[in-house]
Design an enzyme around this catalytic site. Structure first.
Site, PDB file in Angstrom:
ATOM      1  N   ASP A   8       0.816  -1.150   0.192  1.00  0.00           N
ATOM      2  CA  ASP A   8       0.015   0.089  -0.043  1.00  0.00           C
ATOM      3  C   ASP A   8       0.917   1.166  -0.055  1.00  0.00           C
ATOM      4  O   ASP A   8       2.034   1.077  -0.161  1.00  0.00           O
ATOM      5  CB  ASP A   8      -1.184   0.032   1.118  1.00  0.00           C
ATOM      6  N   CYS A  66       2.759  -2.985   3.991  1.00  0.00           N
ATOM      7  CA  CYS A  66       2.192  -1.961   4.092  1.00  0.00           C
ATOM      8  C   CYS A  66       2.988  -1.036   5.069  1.00  0.00           C
ATOM      9  O   CYS A  66       4.021  -1.401   5.371  1.00  0.00           O
ATOM     10  CB  CYS A  66       0.786  -2.247   4.702  1.00  0.00           C
ATOM     11  N   THR A  68       2.897  -0.947   8.550  1.00  0.00           N
ATOM     12  CA  THR A  68       3.676  -1.754   9.660  1.00  0.00           C
ATOM     13  C   THR A  68       3.708  -3.219   9.339  1.00  0.00           C
ATOM     14  O   THR A  68       4.500  -3.987   9.814  1.00  0.00           O
ATOM     15  CB  THR A  68       2.565  -1.872  10.800  1.00  0.00           C
ATOM     16  N   GLY A  69       3.104  -3.727   8.250  1.00  0.00           N
ATOM     17  CA  GLY A  69       2.936  -4.901   7.753  1.00  0.00           C
ATOM     18  C   GLY A  69       1.870  -5.775   8.344  1.00  0.00           C
ATOM     19  O   GLY A  69       1.793  -7.190   8.076  1.00  0.00           O
ATOM     20  N   HIS A  99      10.043 -24.058   9.032  1.00  0.00           N
ATOM     21  CA  HIS A  99       8.960 -24.497  10.045  1.00  0.00           C
ATOM     22  C   HIS A  99       7.362 -24.477   9.497  1.00  0.00           C
ATOM     23  O   HIS A  99       6.852 -25.195   9.707  1.00  0.00           O
ATOM     24  CB  HIS A  99       8.944 -24.129  11.371  1.00  0.00           C
ATOM     25  N   HIS A 135       6.454 -30.831  11.143  1.00  0.00           N
ATOM     26  CA  HIS A 135       5.877 -29.490  10.467  1.00  0.00           C
ATOM     27  C   HIS A 135       4.939 -29.561   9.475  1.00  0.00           C
ATOM     28  O   HIS A 135       3.902 -28.712   9.370  1.00  0.00           O
ATOM     29  CB  HIS A 135       7.270 -28.785   9.894  1.00  0.00           C
TER      30      HIS A 135
HETATM   31  C1  RB5 Z   1      -2.002   3.010   6.373  1.00  0.00           C
HETATM   32  O1  RB5 Z   1      -2.173   4.120   6.653  1.00  0.00           O
HETATM   33  C2  RB5 Z   1      -1.699   1.968   7.498  1.00  0.00           C
HETATM   34  O2  RB5 Z   1      -2.586   1.707   8.158  1.00  0.00           O
HETATM   35  C3  RB5 Z   1      -1.234   0.724   6.790  1.00  0.00           C
HETATM   36  O3  RB5 Z   1      -0.159   0.803   5.999  1.00  0.00           O
HETATM   37  C4  RB5 Z   1      -0.986  -0.484   7.637  1.00  0.00           C
HETATM   38  O4  RB5 Z   1       0.126  -0.115   8.430  1.00  0.00           O
HETATM   39  C5  RB5 Z   1      -1.802  -1.409   8.276  1.00  0.00           C
HETATM   40  O5  RB5 Z   1      -1.639  -2.020   8.956  1.00  0.00           O
END
Ligand code: RB5
Length: 146
Positions: A8, A66, A68-69, A99, A135
């Protein structure tokens, strides 16, 4: 190995950096689903595009990013057959392959620098699933097959 990759607006620069790392591997073909600019997009839509490539057999693996991922990994893991691992260290990246046979790697563009991300990607690409019976059994349980 064909790898679908997507992000994103929170990780466009990280995606570009990851693509450069993937270029190091002669056997890796990159399929980029976007996004490509700073306009906001919804990470579940990106996760769906990448995961559809994998579940349809078009790609073997995926990399999702994104801010934070977190959101994009949660979204990816709702698709049957997807095992998405959110990794911000090399050990976890290796373990997710050995694993968990993770077929998607997630990272956060607002969390990790390009250098550590490059090491994580290299480790994740080059580490094979152990194929160990225990696994395999646990992954079967995730799939609802055991
Ligand atoms: C977008 O602003 C942000 O929420 C997205 O990139 C992500 O961090 C969500 O988990």
């Amino acid at each position: 190995m064909r790898i679908s990759i997507g992000c994103d607006h929170g990780a466009v620069e990280l995606k570009d950096a990851v693509k450069k790392v993937l270029d190091e591997f002669e056997n890796v073909e990159v399929h980029d689903v976007g996004t490509f600019g700073s306009d906001a997009v919804d990470y579940p839509d990106i996760a769906e595009k990448v995961c559809a490539e994998i579940t349809s057999g078009n790609s073997e693996r995926g990399i999702l990013m994104c801010g934070t991922g977190i959101g994009i990994s949660i979204a990816a893991n709702k698709f049957h057959g997807i095992r998405c691992a959110l990794c911000h260290d090399v050990f976890s990246a290796k373990m997710s392959r050995e694993h968990n046979n993770a077929n998607v790697l997630a990272m956060g563009g607002r969390v990790i620098g390009f250098g550590p991300a490059a090491e994580i990607v290299r480790a994740w690409i080059t580490t094979d699933f152990s194929n160990d019976e225990r696994h395999l059994r646990r992954i079967s349980k995730i799939r609802g097959e055991a």
